[in-house]
Design a protein around this motif. Structure first.
Motif, mmCIF file in Angstrom:
data_model
loop_
_atom_site.group_PDB
_atom_site.id
_atom_site.type_symbol
_atom_site.label_atom_id
_atom_site.label_comp_id
_atom_site.label_asym_id
_atom_site.label_seq_id
_atom_site.Cartn_x
_atom_site.Cartn_y
_atom_site.Cartn_z
ATOM 1 N N ASN A 1 -2.677 34.223 16.987
ATOM 2 C CA ASN A 1 -3.361 35.355 16.359
ATOM 3 C C ASN A 1 -3.939 34.939 15.005
ATOM 4 O O ASN A 1 -4.519 33.869 14.884
ATOM 5 N N ASP A 2 -3.788 35.763 13.975
ATOM 6 C CA ASP A 2 -4.414 35.443 12.683
ATOM 7 C C ASP A 2 -3.496 34.613 11.787
ATOM 8 O O ASP A 2 -3.745 34.510 10.587
ATOM 9 N N GLN B 1 1.813 31.236 8.931
ATOM 10 C CA GLN B 1 1.639 31.258 7.478
ATOM 11 C C GLN B 1 2.981 31.033 6.763
ATOM 12 O O GLN B 1 3.018 30.424 5.687
ATOM 13 N N HIS B 2 4.082 31.498 7.382
ATOM 14 C CA HIS B 2 5.395 31.335 6.762
ATOM 15 C C HIS B 2 5.851 29.883 6.839
ATOM 16 O O HIS B 2 6.549 29.402 5.945
ATOM 17 N N ALA B 3 5.469 29.173 7.904
ATOM 18 C CA ALA B 3 5.787 27.754 8.022
ATOM 19 C C ALA B 3 4.970 26.951 7.012
ATOM 20 O O ALA B 3 5.487 26.052 6.345
ATOM 21 N N ASN C 1 -12.873 34.567 17.247
ATOM 22 C CA ASN C 1 -13.047 35.315 15.991
ATOM 23 C C ASN C 1 -11.751 35.375 15.191
ATOM 24 O O ASN C 1 -11.768 35.313 13.960
ATOM 25 N N ILE C 2 -10.613 35.441 15.895
ATOM 26 C CA ILE C 2 -9.329 35.513 15.197
ATOM 27 C C ILE C 2 -8.895 34.123 14.718
ATOM 28 O O ILE C 2 -8.366 33.971 13.618
ATOM 29 N N ALA C 3 -9.165 33.079 15.540
ATOM 30 C CA ALA C 3 -8.845 31.706 15.151
ATOM 31 C C ALA C 3 -9.574 31.342 13.858
ATOM 32 O O ALA C 3 -9.019 30.675 12.972
ATOM 33 N N GLU C 4 -10.799 31.823 13.731
ATOM 34 C CA GLU C 4 -11.604 31.521 12.543
ATOM 35 C C GLU C 4 -10.969 32.124 11.280
ATOM 36 O O GLU C 4 -10.922 31.476 10.226
ATOM 37 N N GLN D 1 -9.585 30.137 7.968
ATOM 38 C CA GLN D 1 -10.014 30.495 6.605
ATOM 39 C C GLN D 1 -8.813 30.671 5.679
ATOM 40 O O GLN D 1 -8.916 30.456 4.479
ATOM 41 N N LYS D 2 -7.674 31.083 6.269
ATOM 42 C CA LYS D 2 -6.463 31.272 5.471
ATOM 43 C C LYS D 2 -5.680 29.958 5.307
ATOM 44 O O LYS D 2 -4.587 29.950 4.757
ATOM 45 N N GLY D 3 -6.236 28.848 5.840
ATOM 46 C CA GLY D 3 -5.584 27.552 5.690
ATOM 47 C C GLY D 3 -4.534 27.266 6.758
ATOM 48 O O GLY D 3 -3.684 26.406 6.582
ATOM 49 N N ILE D 4 -4.590 28.003 7.867
ATOM 50 C CA ILE D 4 -3.643 27.785 8.956
ATOM 51 C C ILE D 4 -4.397 27.101 10.096
ATOM 52 O O ILE D 4 -5.259 27.716 10.744
#
Ligand SMILES: [Zn+2]
Length: 398
Positions: free
Chosen positions: A110-111, A116-118, A133-136, A140-143
């Motif tokens: 997902n997003d 993000q916690h890892a 669209n969700i992978a993008e 963008q969040k650095g994941i």
């Protein structure tokens, strides 16, 4: 599709009905304003149970590519779900001693609500998310996230490029894959021989017990128990080593498995065909109660709005034949859905502020799994005397 459908797990011919909810459009096909005057495709929601292996399954009436390539569900909009994911990552870091030299892979990431916690703990990650669209957004969040469906081939390819992982996660995806055995082989390709695969999926026994029939939709190709999940994993060379019951999504199982090379004996859980009977009757009782309530409210001149625009709401509303005349509109926290319409029923989706503007007498909570959170969040509606309506497992006005 006739009576000669084959079980996707064992190949037996499927002849027994679990529940038949009639025709419904794919539940995530939200409509834009310019689409509501056009035709819409409805597909059967006829769920079968295999007499041989007991897998409860929906034939692949709708192809996965049509459903998941441009998905509007953003996991990060649910606060409690993000916290659930954070606790899991922290537990796993301890249990598996994960660090800068490890890798966590998540299928249907997902997003990046979990990975993000890892990333925050300095553990390298790879997300695999079919919706581009969700992978993008995750990238963008650095994941680090790649976009394709996980199967034996894509799993082996990802492992060749990034190495195998100590932990492979799949939350709320095992029910969503039309070829469950190929998906399980993808998990096996991605995990180290001494690594762990952790899957969370809604538990069929809870679905039956708590009458959660609105979690049946075209995106959910199978409805799993420990027994059927273990069978699918076994066919991919993975053995179940640990099981936990979770409260999330109305009652889920977290099933941990490891490659057969290092696993011990799997746990057994027996469920009979008889254990699945009586569900269709419960489902009709919910429909009769909800429709009666809404018709009576309309006759009494009361106004009714909805809260949430989850996929499960669309199964419920389509099955019950509820449209704008009985439910004026619904609101959702996700801005991506504002100005759009629910598939099939064409009920408009607004921002939450609409509730305070129109002061409805009743607010029907569609995502009942977040019921406590929503009643708390909408506490201000009590000021104008609004009551909350929860239709499942039985109609309740609170
Ligand atoms: Zn079967």
């Amino acid at each position: 599709m006739g009576e000669s459908v084959a079980c996707r797990l064992c190949g037996e011919t499927l002849t027994r009905t679990f529940v038949d909810l009639g025709m419904s459009p794919p539940c995530e096909s939200y409509l834009r304003a310019d689409q509501i005057d056009s035709g819409e495709t409805f597909y059967p929601l006829h769920v079968r149970i295999c007499d041989n292996c007991l897998l409860v399954q929906l034939p692949a009436y709708v192809a996965a590519d049509d459903v998941f390539s441009d998905y509007l569900y953003f996991s990060s909009y649910s606060t409690s779900w993000v916290e659930h994911a954070r606790r899991f990552v922290v537990d796993m870091q301890e249990r598996l001693d994960l660090g800068a030299g490890s890798l966590i892979v998540e299928a249907a990431s997902n997003d990046g609500y979990l990975l993000q916690h890892a990333v925050a703990l300095g553990i390298p990650v790879l997300g695999i998310e079919p919706a581009a669209n969700i992978a993008e957004i995750a990238n963008q969040k650095g994941i680090r996230t790649e976009s394709y469906f996980l199967g034996e081939e894509t799993g082996a390819d990802a492992a060749a490029r990034h190495g195998q992982a100590g932990l492979v996660v799949g939350n709320n995806v095992f029910a969503h894959v039309p070829d469950i055995v190929d998906f399980a082989k993808g998990l096996r390709a991605l995990v180290k021989d001494d690594g762990l695969v952790s899957l969370e999926f809604p538990h069929l026994l809870r679905l039956i017990e708590r009458r959660q029939y609105d979690t049946i939709y075209h995106e959910h190709y199978q409805y799993l128990t420990l027994k059927t999940a273990a069978l699918a994993l076994e066919r991919a060379g993975l053995k179940v080593v640990d099981v936990q019951e979770l409260a999330s999504h109305g009652g889920s199982l977290r099933v941990m498995s490891t490659p057969v090379e290092t696993a011990g004996e799997p746990t057994e859980l027996v469920l009979t065909v008889e254990g699945h009977e009586g569900f269709a009757k419960d489902v009709f009782a919910i429909k009769a109660d909800l429709v009666t309530f809404l018709v009576q409210a309309a006759r009494a001149g009361k106004t009714v709005a909805g809260y949430g625009a989850p996929g499960k709401g669309n199964t419920l509303l389509n099955h019950c034949g509820i449209r704008e005349d009985l439910l004026a509109y619904t609101v959702d926290r996700s801005p991506h859905k504002h100005g759009m319409f629910l598939p099939g029923t064409h009920i408009p989706i607004n921002a939450e502020e609409r509730l305070a503007e129109t002061r409805p007498d009743y607010i029907v909570i569609l995502p009942w799994n977040l019921r406590e959170e929503i009643v708390h969040q909408l506490g201000y509606a009590r000021e104008w005397g609004a009551k909350f309506v929860v239709p499942i497992p039985r109609l309740e006005v609170i």
